[in-house]
Design a protein around this motif. Structure first.
Motif, PDB file in Angstrom:
ATOM      1  N   THR A 149       0.449   5.449   6.670  1.00 50.29           N
ATOM      2  CA  THR A 149       0.584   6.478   7.698  1.00 50.29           C
ATOM      3  C   THR A 149      -0.766   6.782   8.335  1.00 50.29           C
ATOM      4  OG1 THR A 149       2.455   7.456   6.504  1.00 50.29           O
ATOM      5  CG2 THR A 149       1.398   8.827   8.163  1.00 50.29           C
ATOM      6  N   ARG A 190       7.064  -1.645   1.762  1.00 52.12           N
ATOM      7  CA  ARG A 190       7.494  -3.013   1.420  1.00 52.12           C
ATOM      8  C   ARG A 190       7.489  -3.931   2.639  1.00 52.12           C
ATOM      9  NH1 ARG A 190       9.163  -3.302  -3.716  1.00 52.12           N
ATOM     10  NH2 ARG A 190       9.908  -5.420  -3.412  1.00 52.12           N
ATOM     11  N   ASP A 202      11.292   2.433  -5.030  1.00 55.46           N
ATOM     12  CA  ASP A 202      10.076   3.236  -5.075  1.00 55.46           C
ATOM     13  C   ASP A 202       9.692   3.644  -3.660  1.00 55.46           C
ATOM     14  OD1 ASP A 202       7.628   4.439  -5.537  1.00 55.46           O
ATOM     15  OD2 ASP A 202       6.931   2.876  -6.901  1.00 55.46           O
ATOM     16  N   ARG A 203       9.778   4.914  -3.377  1.00 57.40           N
ATOM     17  CA  ARG A 203       9.483   5.417  -2.019  1.00 57.40           C
ATOM     18  C   ARG A 203       7.996   5.677  -1.795  1.00 57.40           C
ATOM     19  NH1 ARG A 203      14.061   7.659   0.776  1.00 57.40           N
ATOM     20  NH2 ARG A 203      15.931   7.353  -0.454  1.00 57.40           N
ATOM     21  N   ARG A 204       7.164   5.354  -2.767  1.00 57.52           N
ATOM     22  CA  ARG A 204       5.723   5.615  -2.626  1.00 57.52           C
ATOM     23  C   ARG A 204       4.986   4.473  -1.941  1.00 57.52           C
ATOM     24  NH1 ARG A 204       4.004   6.275  -8.526  1.00 57.52           N
ATOM     25  NH2 ARG A 204       5.484   4.574  -8.600  1.00 57.52           N
ATOM     26  N   TYR A 205       5.595   3.266  -1.935  1.00 58.07           N
ATOM     27  CA  TYR A 205       4.898   2.088  -1.429  1.00 58.07           C
ATOM     28  C   TYR A 205       5.670   1.428  -0.288  1.00 58.07           C
ATOM     29  CZ  TYR A 205       2.183   2.672  -5.628  1.00 58.07           C
ATOM     30  OH  TYR A 205       1.378   3.207  -6.599  1.00 58.07           O
ATOM     31  N   ASP A 228       0.841  -1.199   0.000  1.00 59.85           N
ATOM     32  CA  ASP A 228       0.000   0.000   0.000  1.00 59.85           C
ATOM     33  C   ASP A 228       0.877   1.249   0.000  1.00 59.85           C
ATOM     34  OD1 ASP A 228      -2.374  -1.438  -0.001  1.00 59.85           O
ATOM     35  OD2 ASP A 228      -2.532  -1.451   2.181  1.00 59.85           O
ATOM     36  N   THR A 229       0.272   2.385  -0.300  1.00 49.94           N
ATOM     37  CA  THR A 229       1.030   3.635  -0.371  1.00 49.94           C
ATOM     38  C   THR A 229       1.469   4.089   1.014  1.00 49.94           C
ATOM     39  OG1 THR A 229      -0.911   5.046  -0.126  1.00 49.94           O
ATOM     40  CG2 THR A 229      -0.286   4.419  -2.388  1.00 49.94           C
ATOM     41  N   VAL A 230       2.522   4.872   1.054  1.00 49.12           N
ATOM     42  CA  VAL A 230       3.025   5.437   2.309  1.00 49.12           C
ATOM     43  C   VAL A 230       1.926   6.242   2.998  1.00 49.12           C
ATOM     44  CG1 VAL A 230       4.638   7.127   3.278  1.00 49.12           C
ATOM     45  CG2 VAL A 230       5.443   5.452   1.598  1.00 49.12           C
ATOM     46  N   GLU A 231       1.164   7.028   2.238  1.00 48.95           N
ATOM     47  CA  GLU A 231       0.102   7.848   2.820  1.00 48.95           C
ATOM     48  C   GLU A 231      -0.980   6.990   3.459  1.00 48.95           C
ATOM     49  OE1 GLU A 231       1.167   8.194  -0.391  1.00 48.95           O
ATOM     50  OE2 GLU A 231       2.388   9.996  -0.077  1.00 48.95           O
ATOM     51  N   PHE A 284       9.594   1.643   3.209  1.00 54.58           N
ATOM     52  CA  PHE A 284       9.582   1.350   1.776  1.00 54.58           C
ATOM     53  C   PHE A 284      10.771   0.476   1.381  1.00 54.58           C
ATOM     54  CE2 PHE A 284      10.971   5.736   2.558  1.00 54.58           C
ATOM     55  CZ  PHE A 284      12.319   5.615   2.261  1.00 54.58           C
TER      56      PHE A 284
END
Length: 196
Positions: free
Chosen positions: A35, A86, A81-84, A29-32, A70
């Motif tokens: 969070t 891991r 990829d820092r958006r998801y 899932d995304t970092v946002e 991530f």
């Protein structure tokens, strides 16, 4: 009165939904999204500015950490990829009660709910350490930490899991972690653990 009853029914429905399926944000899932999930999670309840890292401590002898990242678990590398997210790590340090694999497994159930816990329960063992060969080599090379670290890698239908406790000379573990991570990162971590 009617609006109070309606609000009560809606609140109960929301609470039941949250209680049944807590895992609303997971690796992949995304970092946002993760969070937000951490901020709203009743067990994690991070402090202001904690974001993807939550640290709690009752005393110096008892600490809990939750961290979403991530990066894949294991040796550090460059993120692609820092958006998801891991991987997500739950770790304990407890010199009073100790840390057991069962306690780590229970933390999975409490934080992620029954769906992820069942995925973990149904997962297959990929690697269990230390092996008897590793213990023999570690004794000859005077590397007691290799023997003290006991863990396993598991592969579920949805995720991979890494459990590890570090035993003391007395046989009690005060440190432990469980990491839930993307299945695609399993080979990398298994190779690193086998090459320790």
């Amino acid at each position: 009165m009617k609006s109070i009853k309606l609000w009560s029914v809606l609140s109960l429905g929301i609470l039941l939904t949250l209680g049944v399926n807590r895992a609303n944000a997971l690796p992949g899932d995304t970092v946002e999204m993760v969070t937000s999930w951490i901020a709203a999670h009743p067990t994690l309840r991070p402090g202001i500015g904690d974001g993807l890292l939550v640290k709690k401590s009752n005393t110096g002898a008892e600490r809990f950490t939750f961290q979403a990242t991530f990066l894949p678990p294991g040796n550090l590398g460059f993120p692609t990829d820092r958006r998801y997210i891991r991987s997500e790590r739950i770790s304990f340090y407890d010199t009073i009660n100790g840390v057991t694999p069962q306690r780590l497994e229970e933390s999975l159930r409490v934080i992620y709910g029954p769906a992820i816990y069942q995925d973990y329960q149904r997962s297959r063992l990929v690697y269990d350490y230390p092996t008897s060969e590793t213990i023999d080599v570690a004794r000859r090379q005077n590397r007691p930490l290799i023997i003290a670290q006991q863990g396993k890698l598991l592969l579920g239908e949805r995720f991979a899991y890494w459990l590890e406790v570090t035993q003391t000379d007395s046989g009690k573990a005060y440190n432990g972690q469980v990491i839930i991570f993307l299945r695609e990162d399993l080979d990398k971590l298994e190779t690193e653990l086998r090459d320790r």
